[in-house]
Structures are given as C-alpha cells and as structure tokens.
Design a protein around this motif. Structure first.
Motif, PDB file in Angstrom:
ATOM      1  N   ARG A 369       0.817  -1.218   0.000  1.00  0.00           N
ATOM      2  CA  ARG A 369       0.000   0.000   0.000  1.00  0.00           C
ATOM      3  C   ARG A 369       0.851   1.269   0.000  1.00  0.00           C
ATOM      4  O   ARG A 369       0.721   2.117  -0.883  1.00  0.00           O
ATOM      5  N   LYS A 370       1.744   1.412   0.992  1.00  0.00           N
ATOM      6  CA  LYS A 370       2.578   2.612   1.060  1.00  0.00           C
ATOM      7  C   LYS A 370       3.518   2.699  -0.140  1.00  0.00           C
ATOM      8  O   LYS A 370       3.710   3.769  -0.724  1.00  0.00           O
ATOM      9  N   ILE A 371       4.112   1.565  -0.491  1.00  0.00           N
ATOM     10  CA  ILE A 371       5.070   1.553  -1.601  1.00  0.00           C
ATOM     11  C   ILE A 371       4.389   1.977  -2.898  1.00  0.00           C
ATOM     12  O   ILE A 371       4.959   2.720  -3.702  1.00  0.00           O
ATOM     13  N   HIS A 372       3.155   1.536  -3.095  1.00  0.00           N
ATOM     14  CA  HIS A 372       2.403   1.922  -4.297  1.00  0.00           C
ATOM     15  C   HIS A 372       2.195   3.433  -4.332  1.00  0.00           C
ATOM     16  O   HIS A 372       2.369   4.076  -5.382  1.00  0.00           O
ATOM     17  N   ASP A 373       1.846   4.027  -3.195  1.00  0.00           N
ATOM     18  CA  ASP A 373       1.643   5.480  -3.134  1.00  0.00           C
ATOM     19  C   ASP A 373       2.941   6.223  -3.436  1.00  0.00           C
ATOM     20  O   ASP A 373       2.943   7.230  -4.156  1.00  0.00           O
ATOM     21  N   TRP A 374       4.048   5.746  -2.872  1.00  0.00           N
ATOM     22  CA  TRP A 374       5.341   6.394  -3.118  1.00  0.00           C
ATOM     23  C   TRP A 374       5.721   6.303  -4.593  1.00  0.00           C
ATOM     24  O   TRP A 374       6.235   7.265  -5.173  1.00  0.00           O
ATOM     25  N   THR A 375       5.478   5.145  -5.190  1.00  0.00           N
ATOM     26  CA  THR A 375       5.807   4.955  -6.607  1.00  0.00           C
ATOM     27  C   THR A 375       5.000   5.904  -7.478  1.00  0.00           C
ATOM     28  O   THR A 375       5.518   6.483  -8.447  1.00  0.00           O
ATOM     29  N   GLU A 376       3.729   6.079  -7.140  1.00  0.00           N
ATOM     30  CA  GLU A 376       2.882   7.020  -7.878  1.00  0.00           C
ATOM     31  C   GLU A 376       3.446   8.436  -7.783  1.00  0.00           C
ATOM     32  O   GLU A 376       3.452   9.185  -8.767  1.00  0.00           O
ATOM     33  N   SER A 377       3.936   8.804  -6.616  1.00  0.00           N
ATOM     34  CA  SER A 377       4.492  10.146  -6.418  1.00  0.00           C
ATOM     35  C   SER A 377       5.715  10.381  -7.299  1.00  0.00           C
ATOM     36  O   SER A 377       5.986  11.512  -7.724  1.00  0.00           O
ATOM     37  N   LEU A 378       6.461   9.311  -7.588  1.00  0.00           N
ATOM     38  CA  LEU A 378       7.694   9.445  -8.365  1.00  0.00           C
ATOM     39  C   LEU A 378       7.443   9.666  -9.854  1.00  0.00           C
ATOM     40  O   LEU A 378       8.383   9.962 -10.600  1.00  0.00           O
ATOM     41  N   ASN A 379       6.210   9.545 -10.293  1.00  0.00           N
ATOM     42  CA  ASN A 379       5.912   9.795 -11.707  1.00  0.00           C
ATOM     43  C   ASN A 379       6.233  11.229 -12.107  1.00  0.00           C
ATOM     44  O   ASN A 379       6.493  11.513 -13.277  1.00  0.00           O
ATOM     45  N   SER A 380       6.223  12.132 -11.131  1.00  0.00           N
ATOM     46  CA  SER A 380       6.516  13.542 -11.423  1.00  0.00           C
ATOM     47  C   SER A 380       7.918  13.943 -10.963  1.00  0.00           C
ATOM     48  O   SER A 380       8.256  15.128 -10.946  1.00  0.00           O
ATOM     49  N   TYR A 381       8.762  12.948 -10.592  1.00  0.00           N
ATOM     50  CA  TYR A 381      10.096  13.265 -10.064  1.00  0.00           C
ATOM     51  C   TYR A 381      11.015  13.785 -11.165  1.00  0.00           C
ATOM     52  O   TYR A 381      11.043  13.268 -12.285  1.00  0.00           O
ATOM     53  N   SER A 382      11.778  14.818 -10.837  1.00  0.00           N
ATOM     54  CA  SER A 382      12.749  15.373 -11.783  1.00  0.00           C
ATOM     55  C   SER A 382      13.971  15.850 -11.010  1.00  0.00           C
ATOM     56  O   SER A 382      13.838  16.536  -9.988  1.00  0.00           O
ATOM     57  N   TYR A 383      15.160  15.477 -11.483  1.00  0.00           N
ATOM     58  CA  TYR A 383      16.402  15.886 -10.822  1.00  0.00           C
ATOM     59  C   TYR A 383      16.982  17.101 -11.544  1.00  0.00           C
ATOM     60  O   TYR A 383      16.957  17.185 -12.774  1.00  0.00           O
ATOM     61  N   GLU A 384      17.538  18.046 -10.773  1.00  0.00           N
ATOM     62  CA  GLU A 384      18.000  19.326 -11.328  1.00  0.00           C
ATOM     63  C   GLU A 384      19.426  19.213 -11.861  1.00  0.00           C
ATOM     64  O   GLU A 384      20.356  19.854 -11.364  1.00  0.00           O
ATOM     65  N   ASN A 385      19.605  18.439 -12.908  1.00  0.00           N
ATOM     66  CA  ASN A 385      20.935  18.195 -13.462  1.00  0.00           C
ATOM     67  C   ASN A 385      21.567  19.462 -14.029  1.00  0.00           C
ATOM     68  O   ASN A 385      22.716  19.790 -13.736  1.00  0.00           O
ATOM     69  N   GLU A 386      20.824  20.171 -14.874  1.00  0.00           N
ATOM     70  CA  GLU A 386      21.374  21.352 -15.548  1.00  0.00           C
ATOM     71  C   GLU A 386      21.729  22.443 -14.546  1.00  0.00           C
ATOM     72  O   GLU A 386      22.743  23.122 -14.683  1.00  0.00           O
ATOM     73  N   LYS A 387      20.908  22.595 -13.536  1.00  0.00           N
ATOM     74  CA  LYS A 387      21.184  23.591 -12.499  1.00  0.00           C
ATOM     75  C   LYS A 387      22.502  23.286 -11.797  1.00  0.00           C
ATOM     76  O   LYS A 387      23.306  24.188 -11.526  1.00  0.00           O
ATOM     77  N   ASN A 388      22.748  22.002 -11.523  1.00  0.00           N
ATOM     78  CA  ASN A 388      23.969  21.620 -10.812  1.00  0.00           C
ATOM     79  C   ASN A 388      25.208  21.805 -11.680  1.00  0.00           C
ATOM     80  O   ASN A 388      26.259  22.243 -11.195  1.00  0.00           O
ATOM     81  N   TYR A 389      25.105  21.487 -12.975  1.00  0.00           N
ATOM     82  CA  TYR A 389      26.269  21.692 -13.848  1.00  0.00           C
ATOM     83  C   TYR A 389      26.524  23.183 -14.058  1.00  0.00           C
ATOM     84  O   TYR A 389      27.681  23.619 -14.139  1.00  0.00           O
ATOM     85  N   SER A 390      25.459  23.967 -14.123  1.00  0.00           N
ATOM     86  CA  SER A 390      25.625  25.421 -14.235  1.00  0.00           C
ATOM     87  C   SER A 390      26.359  25.971 -13.020  1.00  0.00           C
ATOM     88  O   SER A 390      27.155  26.911 -13.127  1.00  0.00           O
ATOM     89  N   GLU A 391      26.108  25.371 -11.858  1.00  0.00           N
ATOM     90  CA  GLU A 391      26.795  25.808 -10.644  1.00  0.00           C
ATOM     91  C   GLU A 391      28.291  25.508 -10.733  1.00  0.00           C
ATOM     92  O   GLU A 391      29.123  26.312 -10.297  1.00  0.00           O
ATOM     93  N   PHE A 392      28.654  24.365 -11.314  1.00  0.00           N
ATOM     94  CA  PHE A 392      30.066  24.040 -11.513  1.00  0.00           C
ATOM     95  C   PHE A 392      30.726  25.102 -12.397  1.00  0.00           C
ATOM     96  O   PHE A 392      31.806  25.620 -12.072  1.00  0.00           O
ATOM     97  N   ASN A 393      30.079  25.442 -13.507  1.00  0.00           N
ATOM     98  CA  ASN A 393      30.630  26.467 -14.403  1.00  0.00           C
ATOM     99  C   ASN A 393      30.712  27.824 -13.721  1.00  0.00           C
ATOM    100  O   ASN A 393      31.656  28.593 -13.944  1.00  0.00           O
ATOM    101  N   ARG A 394      29.723  28.121 -12.872  1.00  0.00           N
ATOM    102  CA  ARG A 394      29.741  29.401 -12.154  1.00  0.00           C
ATOM    103  C   ARG A 394      30.928  29.465 -11.192  1.00  0.00           C
ATOM    104  O   ARG A 394      31.618  30.491 -11.097  1.00  0.00           O
ATOM    105  N   ILE A 395      31.187  28.365 -10.478  1.00  0.00           N
ATOM    106  CA  ILE A 395      32.311  28.322  -9.536  1.00  0.00           C
ATOM    107  C   ILE A 395      33.628  28.530 -10.272  1.00  0.00           C
ATOM    108  O   ILE A 395      34.466  29.347  -9.869  1.00  0.00           O
ATOM    109  N   ILE A 396      33.819  27.793 -11.372  1.00  0.00           N
ATOM    110  CA  ILE A 396      35.060  27.915 -12.144  1.00  0.00           C
ATOM    111  C   ILE A 396      35.194  29.325 -12.714  1.00  0.00           C
ATOM    112  O   ILE A 396      36.275  29.929 -12.688  1.00  0.00           O
TER     113      ILE A 396
END
Length: 412
Positions: A369-396
């Motif tokens: 039951r709980k695992i099913h709800d969590w899995t449903e929530s992950l359908n909208s999951y997105s990781y901020e990859n571009e933001k993190n690489y932009s931060e690397f370029n900003r630091i350099i």
C-alpha cells in the motif's frame, strides 16, 4: 578551451567514481582538454570514459600503495605487494604524507593547467587512502586548484588539522550537499568564503537505457522485491541486512526476495555472505550478487530500494533509484532530506539497528500500500541536473575572474 587536470584514486565501481564519470561526460561535451590522473589505473568505469579524456597514472610506486592487498594477491602481483608492505612500514615510522611526498617527487607533472581538481578527499581510516589533495596542492602547477568533498567528514575519522593545512592551499572546496557545506563551514569557518556546493550529476537517459537491459533474474510476482546497491561493509550497514533477514526468518515472514549488489572485503566479501545465507537457509530470499557495473535492472525491477548505511554525504544510488521510479527506504544521513521526501517518495528511518529493523518489518507487513503510493508520487520526479552543472561552471568562472583580477593587480 580550458586545460583540466582531475586527480582521483581509481575508476572502480563506486559513488565517487560514478560522480566523476558523469562530470567528465559533461565537461568533455565542451571540448576542453581533460587529463585524468589515477593513483591506480584500474576499474570497470575506465571503459565508460569519454574518448577525448586522456588517462595516465602517478607511477609504479603510487600504484603499488593504492592497490589493495587482496587484489595484489588475487592477481599474483607479489613484487607490488612486497613494495606496498615495505612502504606501509615506513609510513608507520614516519607518516603517510611523508611517503606520498617522496613518491610524488619521482613523477612531478611539469604541465601548466587552467584547473586542477582533487576529486577524492582524504580517507583517514586506512594508511594509503589519501594523497589526491596533497598531489594537487604541492605537485601541480595550475591557475585554479579545487577539492571535492564527498563524505560526511564528522563521521569519517578525519584528521581535522591535516585537512586544515591542505584546504588552506585550495582556491575552492566543493561539497556535494548543502549539509556537507554547512558542516565544513562550521569546522573551517576561515575557509567559508571558498566553500561551495555542487551536487552530483546524473545521466538520466543512460540510466534508463541501462535499466532496460536484460539481467537474467525472474522475481516472484507476489513477493515483495527489495534491492540494495552498495559497498559491503559495516559503515554501509551490511550487517543490518543480515540481522533483519534472520529476524524475518524468526517471525516467519518469507514473502520477499532481496538482491544485494556490491562487493566487500574480509567478512563482507559477497562469496562469504552467500555462504552465510545458504547456511541459514535463506539463500532463496537474500541474494548477494557481487559487483556489477550495471545495477539498474535490479533497481528498476524492485519494489523498494533499501539503504541501511551508517554514514553518507550525498549518495548517488538513492537519486538513481528515484530516477527509476523505485522508492527509497534509508537510514538517516546528513543529506537525506535533500534527497528523500519522507512518506512521499520513500521513508527515512532513524539511524540505529532497532529503528531499521522495526521500520522495515512494519513496511513489509503493510504489503504494497505505502510503496504503491510512493511509486505514484515518483511519476513527477525530476532531478536538477542542468542547475547543478551550471553551478560548476559558475564556480570555475568566479575563480577565473579572481585570477584575472590578481594578474591585473600584479601588472600594476
């Protein structure tokens, strides 16, 4: 085009190496000149490096002390093993830093770089599990020198004064989590102005592609499918898995299968753990796979990812699991709230043995039951990859501007 030197221990399977691989893939897209220098030129991830990344090592003696005794014995490299043992003896009489100093002088790099990065922080739990910071600060010529911190330094038995001396010579110290920077700034307030955060990068399309590959396992449809991907060790909580499996057997809970992907040493070698599971008649429930450069099919085809670790900074595998829509159950570590939203896409358990057992038994008894709800929530999951690489370029970029400003002052 910039000239980069990146120094690390090896390219064996592990979170730091995977983080580096993802960063190299992004930097290489911009046609920079990249030199990767390994203390020990080995590892499964070597075959995944971008073609325009040049790879070398720090010479025979650094390779000897950086390789494990187990691997040297396994490969029958007895001369290197003898060299390692002799140098370990000298290190105990003098210090590891002194041995590194002597050996680095044998192979000093005379090339001038724009950016030199120490990607592996010093590990003070072993004699020769350090040196990258020292190599970059003392034996490399570069306009910018930076060091990454991937560990929770409070929980890594760190030599604070030794770290203070080495980070003094760095232009930037890059933490992989906000909690890591907070800890660093509290311990080294004098370096707060040069400490930054750049979270790990992930190749989401590659993860998804690899997860769809066949892996030859058929899980029982109605059983709860768990997976753990980790180095096998006490710090990573492998013993907690064994204790829980025994407890589940005691209470008569058999409706699960748990794949553990990773390798360890000594009592935590996967072959020994497989034998332990067999002797306890649970080898059909608890399956130790060993190392695998592609753990993603195991993660994708599981109901939940279990992470019993005792200490972490910003683990890669938890984010990879969320990318593959597999909820995570983890013992609390410093950056866990930056990765998991409790009871939304996973569960955060207090970091002790009793809480781990009680939390997992309660979850497994609940069924899906709980695992099913969590899995449903992950359908909208997105990781901020571009933001993190932009931060690397900003630091350099910020460090480059400081260098140019110093040059202008010097010319005046």
């Amino acid at each position: 085009m910039m000239k980069f030197l990146i120094v690390t221990q090896d390219m064996n399977i592990g979170g730091i190496q995977k983080s580096l691989l993802n960063l190299l893939n992004r930097i290489s897209e911009e046609n920079h000149n990249i030199q990767l220098r390994l203390f020990n030129k080995q590892g499964d991830y070597l075959g995944f490096l971008p073609s325009n990344v040049k790879v070398d090592d720090c010479g025979y003696f650094i390779s000897a002390i950086s390789d494990s005794k187990r691997d040297l014995l396994k490969n029958r490299n007895y001369i290197k093993l003898i060299v390692k043992i002799i140098l370990m003896g000298f290190a105990k009489v003098t210090s590891p830093n002194f041995i590194y100093k002597m050996l680095f002088k044998l192979d000093k790099d005379k090339t001038e770089y724009d950016v030199a990065i120490s990607f592996s922080q010093d590990n003070y739990t072993a004699v020769f599990s350090k040196g990258c910071n020292q190599y970059v600060t003392d034996y490399v010529t570069s306009n910018i020198k930076a060091a990454f911190i991937h560990s929770d330094i409070i929980n890594e038995s760190a030599d604070i004064e030794d770290m203070r001396k080495k980070y003094r010579l760095m232009d930037a110290v890059i933490n992989v989590s906000n909690s890591g920077k907070k800890t660093f700034d509290e311990i080294f307030p004098e370096y707060k102005s040069k400490s930054f955060v750049m979270k790990n990068l992930f190749n989401e399309s590659e993860i998804t592609k690899m997860a769809n590959q066949s892996y030859g396992i058929t899980n029982p449809e109605k059983s709860l499918k768990l997976v753990t991907v980790s180095r096998l060790s006490y710090l990573k909580g492998t013993d907690r898995i064994l204790k829980l499996a025994n407890k589940l057997k005691e209470i008569g809970f058999h409706d699960y299968v748990w794949h553990v992907v990773g390798e360890g040493t000594g009592e935590y070698e996967s072959s020994r753990l497989r034998q332990w599971a067999k002797e306890n008649n649970i080898d059909d429930k608890l399956i130790f796979v060993g190392n695998n450069p592609n753990p993603y099919p195991y993660i994708k085809n599981s109901d939940v990812f279990v992470f019993p670790t005792r200490t972490e900074a910003f683990p890669m595998v938890t984010i990879e699991s969320l990318i593959l829509n597999t909820p995570v159950v983890a013992c609390r570590y410093s950056s866990v709230d930056e990765q998991i939203t409790n009871n939304y896409n996973g569960l955060v358990i207090e970091n002790n043995d009793d809480a781990f057992q009680q939390g997992l038994i309660s979850l497994m008894s609940d069924g899906f039951r709980k695992i099913h709800d969590w899995t449903e929530s992950l359908n909208s999951y997105s990781y901020e990859n571009e933001k993190n690489y932009s931060e690397f370029n900003r630091i350099i970029g910020e460090l480059e501007e400081k260098c140019r400003a110093h040059d202008r002052v010097d010319r005046k």
